[in-house]
Design an enzyme around this catalytic site. Structure first.
Site, PDB file in Angstrom:
ATOM      1  N   GLY A   1      44.984  34.167  47.860  1.00 52.73           N
ATOM      2  CA  GLY A   1      45.326  33.306  46.724  1.00 52.73           C
ATOM      3  C   GLY A   1      46.195  34.057  45.733  1.00 52.73           C
ATOM      4  N   LEU A   2      46.714  33.332  44.774  1.00 51.67           N
ATOM      5  CA  LEU A   2      47.587  33.923  43.759  1.00 51.67           C
ATOM      6  C   LEU A   2      46.837  34.973  42.930  1.00 51.67           C
ATOM      7  CD1 LEU A   2      49.212  30.628  42.411  1.00 51.67           C
ATOM      8  CD2 LEU A   2      50.399  32.406  43.734  1.00 51.67           C
TER       9      LEU A   2
ATOM     10  N   SER B   1      47.712  38.537  49.902  1.00 46.22           N
ATOM     11  CA  SER B   1      48.126  38.304  51.306  1.00 46.22           C
ATOM     12  C   SER B   1      48.953  37.008  51.397  1.00 46.22           C
ATOM     13  CB  SER B   1      46.919  38.274  52.246  1.00 46.22           C
ATOM     14  OG  SER B   1      45.882  37.421  51.804  1.00 46.22           O
TER      15      SER B   1
ATOM     16  N   LYS C   1      40.040  35.628  43.438  1.00 49.66           N
ATOM     17  CA  LYS C   1      39.648  36.273  44.699  1.00 49.66           C
ATOM     18  C   LYS C   1      38.574  37.333  44.475  1.00 49.66           C
ATOM     19  CE  LYS C   1      43.784  37.769  45.478  1.00 49.66           C
ATOM     20  NZ  LYS C   1      44.439  37.287  44.259  1.00 49.66           N
ATOM     21  N   SER C   2      38.855  38.294  43.606  1.00 50.74           N
ATOM     22  CA  SER C   2      37.923  39.419  43.406  1.00 50.74           C
ATOM     23  C   SER C   2      36.589  38.941  42.845  1.00 50.74           C
ATOM     24  CB  SER C   2      38.544  40.447  42.457  1.00 50.74           C
ATOM     25  OG  SER C   2      39.754  40.942  42.976  1.00 50.74           O
TER      26      SER C   2
ATOM     27  N   GLY D   1      45.084  36.212  39.909  1.00 54.75           N
ATOM     28  CA  GLY D   1      44.391  35.449  38.872  1.00 54.75           C
ATOM     29  C   GLY D   1      43.691  34.208  39.376  1.00 54.75           C
TER      30      GLY D   1
HETATM   31  N1  LIG Z   1      54.617  42.393  42.070  1.00 54.38           N
HETATM   32  C1  LIG Z   1      53.303  42.063  42.169  1.00 54.38           C
HETATM   33  N2  LIG Z   1      52.957  40.921  42.793  1.00 54.38           N
HETATM   34  C2  LIG Z   1      51.636  40.582  42.883  1.00 54.38           C
HETATM   35  N3  LIG Z   1      50.589  41.329  42.410  1.00 54.38           N
HETATM   36  C3  LIG Z   1      50.940  42.488  41.805  1.00 54.38           C
HETATM   37  C4  LIG Z   1      52.280  42.905  41.660  1.00 54.38           C
HETATM   38  N4  LIG Z   1      52.297  44.101  40.986  1.00 54.38           N
HETATM   39  C5  LIG Z   1      51.023  44.407  40.743  1.00 54.38           C
HETATM   40  N5  LIG Z   1      50.191  43.458  41.219  1.00 54.38           N
HETATM   41  C6  LIG Z   1      48.723  43.551  41.191  1.00 54.38           C
HETATM   42  O1  LIG Z   1      48.378  43.855  42.541  1.00 54.38           O
HETATM   43  C7  LIG Z   1      47.406  42.976  43.025  1.00 54.38           C
HETATM   44  C8  LIG Z   1      47.834  42.377  44.334  1.00 54.38           C
HETATM   45  O2  LIG Z   1      47.714  43.368  45.323  1.00 54.38           O
HETATM   46  P1  LIG Z   1      47.457  42.852  46.816  1.00 54.38           P
HETATM   47  O3  LIG Z   1      47.313  44.071  47.652  1.00 54.38           O
HETATM   48  O4  LIG Z   1      46.359  41.860  46.807  1.00 54.38           O
HETATM   49  O5  LIG Z   1      48.844  42.118  47.125  1.00 54.38           O
HETATM   50  S1  LIG Z   1      49.425  41.748  48.579  1.00 54.38           S
HETATM   51  O6  LIG Z   1      48.314  41.211  49.366  1.00 54.38           O
HETATM   52  O7  LIG Z   1      50.005  43.009  49.142  1.00 54.38           O
HETATM   53  O8  LIG Z   1      50.543  40.737  48.282  1.00 54.38           O
HETATM   54  C9  LIG Z   1      47.250  41.872  42.046  1.00 54.38           C
HETATM   55  O9  LIG Z   1      45.846  41.847  41.806  1.00 54.38           O
HETATM   56  P2  LIG Z   1      45.061  40.465  41.705  1.00 54.38           P
HETATM   57  O10 LIG Z   1      45.472  39.916  40.360  1.00 54.38           O
HETATM   58  O11 LIG Z   1      43.627  40.864  41.764  1.00 54.38           O
HETATM   59  O12 LIG Z   1      45.499  39.567  42.841  1.00 54.38           O
HETATM   60  C10 LIG Z   1      48.011  42.281  40.801  1.00 54.38           C
HETATM   61  O13 LIG Z   1      47.114  42.537  39.742  1.00 54.38           O
HETATM   62  N1  LIG Z   2      35.478  29.850  39.714  1.00 51.24           N
HETATM   63  C1  LIG Z   2      35.981  30.314  38.562  1.00 51.24           C
HETATM   64  N2  LIG Z   2      35.917  29.561  37.464  1.00 51.24           N
HETATM   65  C2  LIG Z   2      36.417  30.024  36.274  1.00 51.24           C
HETATM   66  N3  LIG Z   2      37.037  31.226  36.121  1.00 51.24           N
HETATM   67  C3  LIG Z   2      37.131  32.006  37.208  1.00 51.24           C
HETATM   68  C4  LIG Z   2      36.612  31.607  38.462  1.00 51.24           C
HETATM   69  N4  LIG Z   2      36.851  32.601  39.331  1.00 51.24           N
HETATM   70  C5  LIG Z   2      37.483  33.579  38.659  1.00 51.24           C
HETATM   71  N5  LIG Z   2      37.643  33.228  37.360  1.00 51.24           N
HETATM   72  C6  LIG Z   2      38.316  34.015  36.308  1.00 51.24           C
HETATM   73  O1  LIG Z   2      39.684  34.096  36.649  1.00 51.24           O
HETATM   74  C7  LIG Z   2      40.214  35.381  36.269  1.00 51.24           C
HETATM   75  C8  LIG Z   2      40.852  36.055  37.475  1.00 51.24           C
HETATM   76  O2  LIG Z   2      39.834  36.361  38.402  1.00 51.24           O
HETATM   77  P1  LIG Z   2      40.082  37.542  39.478  1.00 51.24           P
HETATM   78  O3  LIG Z   2      38.872  37.584  40.320  1.00 51.24           O
HETATM   79  O4  LIG Z   2      40.515  38.762  38.779  1.00 51.24           O
HETATM   80  O5  LIG Z   2      41.310  36.928  40.309  1.00 51.24           O
HETATM   81  P2  LIG Z   2      42.188  37.648  41.440  1.00 51.24           P
HETATM   82  O6  LIG Z   2      41.316  38.691  42.047  1.00 51.24           O
HETATM   83  O7  LIG Z   2      42.538  36.524  42.377  1.00 51.24           O
HETATM   84  O8  LIG Z   2      43.377  38.187  40.736  1.00 51.24           O
HETATM   85  C9  LIG Z   2      39.046  36.177  35.708  1.00 51.24           C
HETATM   86  O9  LIG Z   2      39.088  36.092  34.288  1.00 51.24           O
HETATM   87  C10 LIG Z   2      37.827  35.442  36.243  1.00 51.24           C
HETATM   88  O10 LIG Z   2      36.713  35.562  35.376  1.00 51.24           O
END
Ligand SMILES: Nc1ncnc2c1ncn2[C@@H]1O[C@H](COP(=O)(O)OS(=O)(=O)O)[C@@H](OP(=O)(O)O)[C@H]1O
Ligand SMILES: Nc1ncnc2c1ncn2[C@@H]1O[C@H](COP(=O)(O)OP(=O)(O)O)[C@@H](O)[C@H]1O
Length: 198
Positions: A33-34, A107, A39-40, A36
């Site tokens: 997923g995107l 991914s 996922k985590s 934010g």
């Molecule tokens: N350019 C760019 N694009 C997307 N994300 C970025 C980038 N630079 C840094 N980040 C941070 O890295 C996290 C994504 O890493 P991933 O290994 O999940 O990305 S990927 O699967 O290789 O596309 C992602 O974490 P999550 O927000 O938890 O998804 C971002 O916080």
């Molecule tokens: N089901 C949900 N409902 C409301 N907020 C959520 C939910 N899941 C995650 N969040 C919030 O969304 C934000 C991003 O979550 P995070 O797990 O860091 O996303 P990712 O790992 O995809 O970047 C965090 O502030 C988290 O608390």
């Protein structure tokens, strides 16, 4: 590139023995997923819920893995492909080890996710689409990365200047704009129960 001098060595313990010992199936729950989207948060909450029910779990997270194993990788299409390739192989080891492994990586490319799927048996790969509109992801922006990306400070940012290919037939969709973390975890646990994996 293959090296004929590298010979596979069968282990003394089998996946089936480990699963029997753990009392449950082992598989990859591949969260995509995107940034934010949740996922985590959802992956860790699900791992915790199942761990508290004596299920052997582990979470592999993009941010964390990129501090170690994949610290040499950036965010070009090729680097993301390699990131996912490596984690797919690591996740397979966890499955062989008898665990439910939750991978939380953007991914973004279908081809890369399918490459991981092809490494595993059909009942060992569960694609979990963490669905959330980019507008909501941007509103959340917990790390301020969307703001930086919009300002042109982060190139190749997923959803803004790098593509995200949503799954077409994921095993499970959890919509974090509609459902709470606990409700998403409920959906995941219910799925695993329906598939007799717990
Ligand atoms: N350019 C760019 N694009 C997307 N994300 C970025 C980038 N630079 C840094 N980040 C941070 O890295 C996290 C994504 O890493 P991933 O290994 O999940 O990305 S990927 O699967 O290789 O596309 C992602 O974490 P999550 O927000 O938890 O998804 C971002 O916080
Ligand atoms: N089901 C949900 N409902 C409301 N907020 C959520 C939910 N899941 C995650 N969040 C919030 O969304 C934000 C991003 O979550 P995070 O797990 O860091 O996303 P990712 O790992 O995809 O970047 C965090 O502030 C988290 O608390």
């Amino acid at each position: 590139m293959t090296n004929n001098n590298i010979v596979w060595h069968d282990q003394s313990l089998t996946k089936e023995e480990r699963r029997k010992k753990n009392g449950h199936h082992s598989a990859v729950l591949w969260f995509t997923g995107l940034s934010g989207s949740g996922k985590s948060t959802v992956a860790n909450a699900a791992a915790r819920r199942l761990f508290d029910q004596n299920v052997s779990t582990y979470v592999l997270d993009g941010d964390n893995v990129r501090h170690g194993l994949n610290k040499d990788l950036g965010f070009s299409d090729e680097a993301r492909k390699e990131n996912i390739r490596r984690i797919g192989e690591v996740a397979k080891l966890f499955v062989d080890g008898g665990q439910l492994v939750f991978t939380a990586f953007i991914s973004p490319f279908r081809e890369d996710r399918d490459t991981v799927r092809a490494l595993l048996n059909a009942d060992e790969f569960i694609e979990v689409f963490v669905e959330c509109p980019i507008e909501k992801c941007e509103e959340r922006d917990p790390k301020g990365l969307y703001k930086k990306a919009r300002a042109g400070e982060i190139p190749e940012f997923t959803g803004i200047s790098s593509p995200y290919e949503a799954p077409e037939t994921p095993e499970l969709v959890v919509n974090t704009d509609t459902y709470s973390v606990d409700e998403c975890v409920d959906q995941i646990v219910e799925y695993l129960k329906q598939k007799n994996m717990l």
